[in-house]
Write a protein that holds these residues in place. Structure first.
Motif, PDB file in Angstrom:
ATOM      1  N   ARG A  13      -0.183   0.437  -4.708  1.00  0.00           N
ATOM      2  CA  ARG A  13      -0.256  -0.924  -5.233  1.00  0.00           C
ATOM      3  C   ARG A  13      -1.579  -1.542  -4.784  1.00  0.00           C
ATOM      4  O   ARG A  13      -1.971  -1.452  -3.631  1.00  0.00           O
ATOM      5  CB  ARG A  13       0.926  -1.717  -4.673  1.00  0.00           C
ATOM      6  N   PHE A  14      -2.288  -2.145  -5.727  1.00  0.00           N
ATOM      7  CA  PHE A  14      -3.454  -2.973  -5.400  1.00  0.00           C
ATOM      8  C   PHE A  14      -3.050  -4.405  -5.737  1.00  0.00           C
ATOM      9  O   PHE A  14      -2.924  -4.745  -6.912  1.00  0.00           O
ATOM     10  CB  PHE A  14      -4.676  -2.580  -6.225  1.00  0.00           C
ATOM     11  N   GLY A  15      -2.809  -5.233  -4.743  1.00  0.00           N
ATOM     12  CA  GLY A  15      -2.285  -6.580  -5.014  1.00  0.00           C
ATOM     13  C   GLY A  15      -0.920  -6.457  -5.651  1.00  0.00           C
ATOM     14  O   GLY A  15      -0.025  -5.826  -5.088  1.00  0.00           O
ATOM     15  N   ASN A  16      -0.760  -7.030  -6.846  1.00  0.00           N
ATOM     16  CA  ASN A  16       0.521  -6.934  -7.545  1.00  0.00           C
ATOM     17  C   ASN A  16       0.553  -5.788  -8.549  1.00  0.00           C
ATOM     18  O   ASN A  16       1.536  -5.599  -9.250  1.00  0.00           O
ATOM     19  CB  ASN A  16       0.819  -8.242  -8.301  1.00  0.00           C
ATOM     20  N   PHE A  17      -0.524  -5.047  -8.609  1.00  0.00           N
ATOM     21  CA  PHE A  17      -0.682  -4.049  -9.656  1.00  0.00           C
ATOM     22  C   PHE A  17      -0.440  -2.636  -9.128  1.00  0.00           C
ATOM     23  O   PHE A  17      -1.037  -2.223  -8.135  1.00  0.00           O
ATOM     24  CB  PHE A  17      -2.096  -4.166 -10.243  1.00  0.00           C
ATOM     25  N   TYR A  18       0.431  -1.904  -9.798  1.00  0.00           N
ATOM     26  CA  TYR A  18       0.688  -0.516  -9.401  1.00  0.00           C
ATOM     27  C   TYR A  18      -0.244   0.440 -10.159  1.00  0.00           C
ATOM     28  O   TYR A  18      -0.109   0.600 -11.365  1.00  0.00           O
ATOM     29  CB  TYR A  18       2.135  -0.135  -9.703  1.00  0.00           C
ATOM     30  N   ALA A  19      -1.168   1.059  -9.447  1.00  0.00           N
ATOM     31  CA  ALA A  19      -2.025   2.084 -10.059  1.00  0.00           C
ATOM     32  C   ALA A  19      -1.252   3.395 -10.184  1.00  0.00           C
ATOM     33  O   ALA A  19      -1.473   4.172 -11.127  1.00  0.00           O
ATOM     34  CB  ALA A  19      -3.285   2.287  -9.228  1.00  0.00           C
ATOM     35  N   ASN A  20      -0.362   3.657  -9.227  1.00  0.00           N
ATOM     36  CA  ASN A  20       0.587   4.778  -9.305  1.00  0.00           C
ATOM     37  C   ASN A  20       1.964   4.219  -9.014  1.00  0.00           C
ATOM     38  O   ASN A  20       2.125   3.405  -8.111  1.00  0.00           O
ATOM     39  CB  ASN A  20       0.293   5.862  -8.243  1.00  0.00           C
ATOM     40  N   GLY A  37      -4.051  12.573 -18.379  1.00  0.00           N
ATOM     41  CA  GLY A  37      -3.587  11.212 -18.616  1.00  0.00           C
ATOM     42  C   GLY A  37      -4.712  10.371 -19.173  1.00  0.00           C
ATOM     43  O   GLY A  37      -5.887  10.669 -18.961  1.00  0.00           O
ATOM     44  N   GLU A  38      -4.319   9.311 -19.879  1.00  0.00           N
ATOM     45  CA  GLU A  38      -5.322   8.440 -20.486  1.00  0.00           C
ATOM     46  C   GLU A  38      -6.125   7.711 -19.415  1.00  0.00           C
ATOM     47  O   GLU A  38      -5.725   7.669 -18.257  1.00  0.00           O
ATOM     48  CB  GLU A  38      -4.615   7.407 -21.387  1.00  0.00           C
ATOM     49  N   ASN A  39      -7.211   7.115 -19.855  1.00  0.00           N
ATOM     50  CA  ASN A  39      -7.993   6.286 -18.938  1.00  0.00           C
ATOM     51  C   ASN A  39      -7.100   5.200 -18.348  1.00  0.00           C
ATOM     52  O   ASN A  39      -6.359   4.547 -19.075  1.00  0.00           O
ATOM     53  CB  ASN A  39      -9.165   5.626 -19.679  1.00  0.00           C
ATOM     54  N   GLY A  40      -7.160   5.055 -17.038  1.00  0.00           N
ATOM     55  CA  GLY A  40      -6.365   4.023 -16.380  1.00  0.00           C
ATOM     56  C   GLY A  40      -4.968   4.469 -15.983  1.00  0.00           C
ATOM     57  O   GLY A  40      -4.206   3.691 -15.414  1.00  0.00           O
ATOM     58  N   ALA A  41      -4.624   5.734 -16.280  1.00  0.00           N
ATOM     59  CA  ALA A  41      -3.271   6.217 -15.969  1.00  0.00           C
ATOM     60  C   ALA A  41      -3.020   6.329 -14.461  1.00  0.00           C
ATOM     61  O   ALA A  41      -1.879   6.341 -14.011  1.00  0.00           O
ATOM     62  CB  ALA A  41      -3.030   7.567 -16.644  1.00  0.00           C
ATOM     63  N   GLY A  42      -4.088   6.437 -13.702  1.00  0.00           N
ATOM     64  CA  GLY A  42      -3.924   6.521 -12.241  1.00  0.00           C
ATOM     65  C   GLY A  42      -4.285   7.877 -11.649  1.00  0.00           C
ATOM     66  O   GLY A  42      -3.956   8.162 -10.489  1.00  0.00           O
ATOM     67  N   LYS A  43      -4.980   8.705 -12.422  1.00  0.00           N
ATOM     68  CA  LYS A  43      -5.319  10.066 -11.983  1.00  0.00           C
ATOM     69  C   LYS A  43      -6.232  10.052 -10.754  1.00  0.00           C
ATOM     70  O   LYS A  43      -5.951  10.712  -9.749  1.00  0.00           O
ATOM     71  CB  LYS A  43      -6.002  10.836 -13.122  1.00  0.00           C
ATOM     72  N   SER A  44      -7.323   9.287 -10.855  1.00  0.00           N
ATOM     73  CA  SER A  44      -8.273   9.246  -9.732  1.00  0.00           C
ATOM     74  C   SER A  44      -7.621   8.634  -8.497  1.00  0.00           C
ATOM     75  O   SER A  44      -7.843   9.103  -7.376  1.00  0.00           O
ATOM     76  CB  SER A  44      -9.523   8.453 -10.108  1.00  0.00           C
ATOM     77  N   THR A  45      -6.799   7.613  -8.705  1.00  0.00           N
ATOM     78  CA  THR A  45      -6.116   6.976  -7.577  1.00  0.00           C
ATOM     79  C   THR A  45      -5.235   7.991  -6.848  1.00  0.00           C
ATOM     80  O   THR A  45      -5.273   8.092  -5.618  1.00  0.00           O
ATOM     81  CB  THR A  45      -5.250   5.792  -8.060  1.00  0.00           C
ATOM     82  N   LEU A  46      -4.454   8.760  -7.616  1.00  0.00           N
ATOM     83  CA  LEU A  46      -3.552   9.750  -7.009  1.00  0.00           C
ATOM     84  C   LEU A  46      -4.340  10.776  -6.185  1.00  0.00           C
ATOM     85  O   LEU A  46      -3.943  11.128  -5.070  1.00  0.00           O
ATOM     86  CB  LEU A  46      -2.745  10.450  -8.107  1.00  0.00           C
ATOM     87  N   LEU A  53      -8.776   8.902   0.938  1.00  0.00           N
ATOM     88  CA  LEU A  53      -9.589   7.694   0.713  1.00  0.00           C
ATOM     89  C   LEU A  53      -8.697   6.468   0.624  1.00  0.00           C
ATOM     90  O   LEU A  53      -9.088   5.381   1.020  1.00  0.00           O
ATOM     91  CB  LEU A  53     -10.395   7.828  -0.586  1.00  0.00           C
ATOM     92  N   TYR A  54      -7.498   6.662   0.056  1.00  0.00           N
ATOM     93  CA  TYR A  54      -6.493   5.597  -0.006  1.00  0.00           C
ATOM     94  C   TYR A  54      -5.240   6.047   0.735  1.00  0.00           C
ATOM     95  O   TYR A  54      -4.941   7.243   0.757  1.00  0.00           O
ATOM     96  CB  TYR A  54      -6.068   5.314  -1.455  1.00  0.00           C
ATOM     97  N   GLN A  55      -4.517   5.090   1.271  1.00  0.00           N
ATOM     98  CA  GLN A  55      -3.190   5.360   1.803  1.00  0.00           C
ATOM     99  C   GLN A  55      -2.166   4.955   0.741  1.00  0.00           C
ATOM    100  O   GLN A  55      -2.302   3.899   0.139  1.00  0.00           O
ATOM    101  CB  GLN A  55      -2.951   4.541   3.079  1.00  0.00           C
TER     102      GLN A  55
HETATM  103  P1  ADP Z   1      -7.711   7.096 -14.171  1.00  0.00           P
HETATM  104  O1  ADP Z   1      -8.486   7.885 -13.177  1.00  0.00           O
HETATM  105  O2  ADP Z   1      -6.487   7.800 -14.674  1.00  0.00           O
HETATM  106  O3  ADP Z   1      -8.562   6.634 -15.325  1.00  0.00           O
HETATM  107  P2  ADP Z   1      -7.525   5.149 -12.037  1.00  0.00           P
HETATM  108  O4  ADP Z   1      -6.743   5.834 -10.982  1.00  0.00           O
HETATM  109  O5  ADP Z   1      -8.996   5.072 -11.853  1.00  0.00           O
HETATM  110  O6  ADP Z   1      -7.163   5.770 -13.466  1.00  0.00           O
HETATM  111  O7  ADP Z   1      -7.008   3.681 -12.198  1.00  0.00           O
HETATM  112  C1  ADP Z   1      -5.658   3.352 -12.450  1.00  0.00           C
HETATM  113  C2  ADP Z   1      -5.514   1.866 -12.543  1.00  0.00           C
HETATM  114  O8  ADP Z   1      -5.654   1.309 -11.248  1.00  0.00           O
HETATM  115  C3  ADP Z   1      -6.565   1.195 -13.422  1.00  0.00           C
HETATM  116  O9  ADP Z   1      -5.945   0.153 -14.127  1.00  0.00           O
HETATM  117  C4  ADP Z   1      -7.551   0.673 -12.418  1.00  0.00           C
HETATM  118  O10 ADP Z   1      -8.191  -0.483 -12.905  1.00  0.00           O
HETATM  119  C5  ADP Z   1      -6.677   0.358 -11.199  1.00  0.00           C
HETATM  120  N1  ADP Z   1      -7.425   0.514  -9.936  1.00  0.00           N
HETATM  121  C6  ADP Z   1      -7.977   1.651  -9.478  1.00  0.00           C
HETATM  122  N2  ADP Z   1      -8.559   1.465  -8.280  1.00  0.00           N
HETATM  123  C7  ADP Z   1      -8.374   0.158  -7.971  1.00  0.00           C
HETATM  124  C8  ADP Z   1      -8.728  -0.676  -6.849  1.00  0.00           C
HETATM  125  N3  ADP Z   1      -9.433  -0.173  -5.818  1.00  0.00           N
HETATM  126  N4  ADP Z   1      -8.355  -1.967  -6.897  1.00  0.00           N
HETATM  127  C9  ADP Z   1      -7.656  -2.461  -7.928  1.00  0.00           C
HETATM  128  N5  ADP Z   1      -7.283  -1.759  -8.998  1.00  0.00           N
HETATM  129  C10 ADP Z   1      -7.617  -0.459  -9.036  1.00  0.00           C
END
Ligand code: ADP
Ligand code: MG
Length: 215
Positions: A13-20, A37-46, A53-55
């Motif tokens: 979660r980033f703030g109120n937003f769930y990236a995963n 997954g589509e752009n924004g799906a959360g692949k890089s975050t996972l 890099l993230y917990q």
């Molecule tokens: P993908 O790699 O699948 O395109 P990301 O993992 O980069 O997707 O991002 C997933 C969602 O999380 C996106 O909506 C992105 O804007 C949001 N996001 C990613 N990193 C952060 C962050 N550090 N702070 C806030 N929102 C983030």
């Protein structure tokens, strides 16, 4: 199938937003596993969670059946996990060989890897993995395809056994993509496990053993 890696009920979660949100992801030893997954799906975050890099806000990570805490990128390196980011992290003003060994020896110890040794290591790994780079060239002067090879070699020289590539074909020509696929298949033959991030289904069928789709 021998399970090597499992990410269980991962949320970030980033703030109120769930990236995963409650993601389950499992990778077998020695496979090429695509994370699609589509752009924004959360692949890089996972994957940024996997390399420390993230917990994660919630969830667990298991390696070889054992739960692991990956609280820093150096911890991920110790566990044999390496990542080539979408935006390369090389230092443009340094040579390929210098980038290869950068930061590998703790500065405190006063032990520096000398330039000659750096070139030797670069040549050795380049030949071993059939990833051709020019050790003496400055990174700012080499083509993007070679920069990517340097990033892959950097991960390998640090002992990565699981290699994550974040949308590696985005910056490559069709011919360079073919070359990369051959290199990855070669790595797989040598026992490496590859996580390949993509948002293009058509390109990945050629090299993928299994895939996970992230919505
Ligand atoms: P993908 O790699 O699948 O395109 P990301 O993992 O980069 O997707 O991002 C997933 C969602 O999380 C996106 O909506 C992105 O804007 C949001 N996001 C990613 N990193 C952060 C962050 N550090 N702070 C806030 N929102 C983030
Ligand atoms: Mg991404």
């Amino acid at each position: 199938m021998e399970e090597l890696l499992r990410m269980e009920h991962i949320s970030k979660r980033f703030g109120n937003f769930y990236a995963n949100h409650d993601v389950n992801f499992s990778v077998a030893k020695g496979e090429v596993h695509t994370l699609l997954g589509e752009n924004g799906a959360g692949k890089s975050t996972l994957m940024n969670i996997l390399i420390g890099l993230y917990q994660p806000t919630e969830g667990k990570i298991f390696l070889n059946g054992q739960e692991v805490r990956i609280d820093s990128p150096s911890q991920a390196v110790k566990l044999g996990i390496g990542m080539v980011h979408q935006h390369f992290m090389l230092v443009p003003s340094l040579t390929v060989a210098e980038n290869m060994v950068l930061g590998m020896v703790p500065k405190k110890s006063g032990l520096f890897i000398d330039a000659k040794k750096a070139v030797e290591i670069t040549k050795e790994y380049s030949e071993k993995f059939n990833l051709h780079v020019d050790p003496d060239a400055k990174v700012m002067d080499i083509p993007v395809g070679m920069k990517q090879k340097v990033e892959i070699l950097k991960a390998l020289v640090r002992g990565a056994r699981i290699l994550i590539l974040d949308e590696p074909t985005a910056v490559l020509t069709a011919q360079e993509t073919e070359e990369l696929f051959k290199e990855l298949i070669n790595l797989k033959k040598q026992g490496y496990t590859i996580i390949f991030i993509s948002h293009k289904l058509n390109e990945i069928m050629q090299i993928t053993d299994r895939m996970t789709i992230l919505r």
